[in-house]
Scaffold this motif. Sequence first.
Motif, PDB file in Angstrom:
ATOM      1  N   THR A  55      10.961  -3.466  43.170  1.00 58.24           N
ATOM      2  CA  THR A  55      10.034  -2.171  44.252  1.00 58.24           C
ATOM      3  C   THR A  55      10.508  -0.865  43.671  1.00 58.24           C
ATOM      4  O   THR A  55      11.603  -0.467  44.591  1.00 58.24           O
ATOM      5  N   HIS A  60      11.814  -4.053  36.754  1.00 60.48           N
ATOM      6  CA  HIS A  60      11.630  -5.172  38.135  1.00 60.48           C
ATOM      7  C   HIS A  60      12.293  -5.701  38.469  1.00 60.48           C
ATOM      8  O   HIS A  60      12.098  -6.723  39.490  1.00 60.48           O
ATOM      9  N   GLN A  88      13.927  -2.597  48.320  1.00 62.98           N
ATOM     10  CA  GLN A  88      13.438  -1.615  47.735  1.00 62.98           C
ATOM     11  C   GLN A  88      14.277  -0.424  46.985  1.00 62.98           C
ATOM     12  O   GLN A  88      15.142  -0.326  47.406  1.00 62.98           O
TER      13      GLN A  88
END
Length: 114
Positions: A55, A60, A88
């Motif tokens: 993220t 993606h 992340q």
Amino acid sequence: MTDLICIVCPKGCHLHVDEENGYAVTGNSCPRGADYGKKELVNPTRVITSTVKITGGIHHRLPVKTDRDIPKAMIPEAIALLNAVQVQSPVKVGDIVVKDVLGTGANFVASRDM
């Protein structure tokens, strides 16, 4: 006698492995080919490349790979482990994404900055 094509380097030597004589290898042009030929019949291993969810990145999926080879029989379980992983951004090449995959000592590491 088992015939293999070595995958250690792009040369692709045609190996002949004699299981009846201590896994003696012929056809290799370097010592790494001999090691590969024996290991491929006794305990085959591979480096795994795959992706995990990320993220906050420009894509993606984040490409990852193991930092050393693991037993070939463990590949399906190692890939299944990655399905639950999400990281992340920011991530740097070489960052550990999954430590000690299935107790092998190998880590999944990021293959690109993101």
